[in-house]
Scaffold this active site. Structure first.
Site, short mmCIF file in Angstrom:
data_model
loop_
_atom_site.label_atom_id
_atom_site.label_comp_id
_atom_site.label_asym_id
_atom_site.label_seq_id
_atom_site.Cartn_x
_atom_site.Cartn_y
_atom_site.Cartn_z
N TYR A 122 0.82 -1.22 0.00
CA TYR A 122 0.00 0.00 0.00
C TYR A 122 0.86 1.27 0.00
O TYR A 122 0.36 2.35 0.25
CB TYR A 122 -0.93 0.03 1.22
CG TYR A 122 -2.06 -0.98 1.19
CD1 TYR A 122 -2.16 -1.94 0.19
CD2 TYR A 122 -3.03 -0.97 2.17
CE1 TYR A 122 -3.19 -2.86 0.18
CE2 TYR A 122 -4.08 -1.89 2.17
CZ TYR A 122 -4.14 -2.84 1.17
OH TYR A 122 -5.17 -3.75 1.17
N LYS A 169 4.93 -13.97 5.21
CA LYS A 169 5.03 -14.98 4.15
C LYS A 169 6.48 -14.98 3.67
O LYS A 169 6.79 -14.76 2.49
CB LYS A 169 4.04 -14.63 3.02
CG LYS A 169 3.78 -15.74 2.04
CD LYS A 169 3.03 -16.92 2.63
CE LYS A 169 2.97 -18.05 1.61
NZ LYS A 169 2.47 -19.31 2.19
N ASP A 226 -4.76 -5.44 6.61
CA ASP A 226 -6.06 -4.97 6.10
C ASP A 226 -7.02 -6.15 6.00
O ASP A 226 -8.16 -6.11 6.48
CB ASP A 226 -5.83 -4.34 4.71
CG ASP A 226 -7.03 -3.56 4.22
OD1 ASP A 226 -7.98 -3.35 5.00
OD2 ASP A 226 -7.05 -3.17 3.03
#
Ligand code: NAI
Length: 332
Positions: A122, A169, A226
């Site tokens: 983002y 991840k 989010d």
């Protein structure tokens, strides 16, 4: 005491009005300073996040914000992303807990999602390489990664929480989440009295679906945070009940997890609880702890009584009936 009020778009004006009413009824004397942002500000003032709004928040330090609509794929950049970057509101905090009277498959959920708010996918670093090929940069920097993990540990320590779980991840995004993981481990060493563990983000989703009550503080980068925030809201009753805060070193903007809900805007159907609880977080931040606790108790009692609830909570009430019930329970 003064605080900025951004009413926002869609259901924003309805739910923020409800929050102001509850805050006043709780006896907290907040002098709201209204600031424009959102679609209306874009049309009237040519900017969905005018400089005067940023200036007001810089001046008064705290704001309660209703949701703002972001047109998909075109037009202006997300106001929320801009607001967080301009004011360096680097930490998003979403407490997610089981509420009395709200039927869900889970009970005893009591966790906090801490999301890094300024970087990751983002960061807004996107470009077209050639027509038909675009690239988005997933920005991770050591200072921002350490800062958010340290924030999560401090939140755990100050809130009497016992465990911080870093979600990532790193097996696939070896460099970006590799760096984040390294930072998380280094910061965890500074807090030997708080348990620390790590969870790949896909495993986290599986385990949240199985038993969310085992988690305490979850910390992660922007996009993961989010998604996980909404997922966690779903575990305890939906977007209408979960509050949130965007915090930085200097400023704090309190807002619900949900958006402007255009499908129900203007119909009096919006659940105001998420914004009312965000206002309670704001009161606590400003030092009005008794009023904040009173609001939280009134919300819990209202949900328990089950009268006047909005449709998302299984009732047939409205924003107004639910707000009235909360106000009624303030004195109880
Ligand atoms: P949304 O959260 O507005 O709505 C998703 C679903 O949840 C809808 O069915 C809606 O009716 C329901 N819902 C949401 N809040 C509710 C409430 N308080 N009471 C009862 N039902 C509620 O998400 P959506 O539709 O993806 O986004 C709409 C707009 O909001 C978009 O322009 C998006 O960019 C913006 N948005 C703004 C946010 C903010 O300002 N912080 C956060 C999320 C979205």
């Amino acid at each position: 005491m003064q605080a900025v009020l951004i009413e926002g778009d869609g259901i924003g004006p309805e739910v923020t009005a409800a929050a102001c009413r509850v805050v006043e009824a709780a006896g907290a004397r907040i002098d709201w300073v209204k600031a424009p942002a959102g679609l209306d500000a874009a049309e009237r003032l040519g900017d969905p996040l005018p400089d005067e709004t940023l200036e007001m928040i810089r001046r008064y330090r705290v704001a309660l914000k209703g949701p703002c609509t972001t047109p998909v794929g075109k037009g202006f950049r997300s106001i929320n992303v801009r607001l967080r970057k301009e004011l360096d509101l680097f930490a998003s905090v979403r407490p997610v807990n089981t509420l009395p009277g709200v039927k869900t498959p889970y009970d005893r959920v009591n966790l906090v999602v801490v999301r890094e708010n300024t970087e990751g996918l983002y960061a807004g670093l996107e470009h077209e390489v050639v027509p038909g090929v675009v690239e988005s940069v997933r920005l991770i920097t050591k200072p921002a990664a350490e800062r958010i993990v340290r924030f999560a540990f401090e939140l755990a320590r100050n809130g009497g929480r016992r465990r911080v779980t870093f979600c990532h991840k790193a097996d696939v995004m070896r460099l970006s989440d590799g760096l984040f993981l390294e930072c998380a481990r280094a910061v965890a060493d500074e807090f030997p009295f708080i348990a620390y563990d790590e969870k790949p983000i896909d495993n986290l989703c599986l385990e949240l679906a199985a038993d969310p009550s085992v988690f305490d503080v979850l910390v992660m980068e922007n996009l993961f945070g989010d998604v996980i925030s909404d997922l966690c809201a779903g575990l305890v009753g939906g977007l209408g009940v979960v509050p949130g805060a965007n915090l930085g070193g200097r400023y704090a903007v309190f807002e619900a997890v949900h958006g402007s809900a255009p499908d129900i805007a203007g119909k009096g159907l919006a659940n105001p609880i998420a914004v009312i609880r965000s206002a309670a977080m704001m009161l606590e931040h400003m030092g009005y702890r008794p009023a904040a606790e009173q609001v939280e108790r009134a919300v819990a009692r209202t949900l328990e009584a089950g009268v006047g609830l909005t449709r998302d909570l299984g009732g047939d009430g409205t924003t107004a009936t639910l707000t009235e019930q909360i106000v009624r329970h303030l004195g109880a």
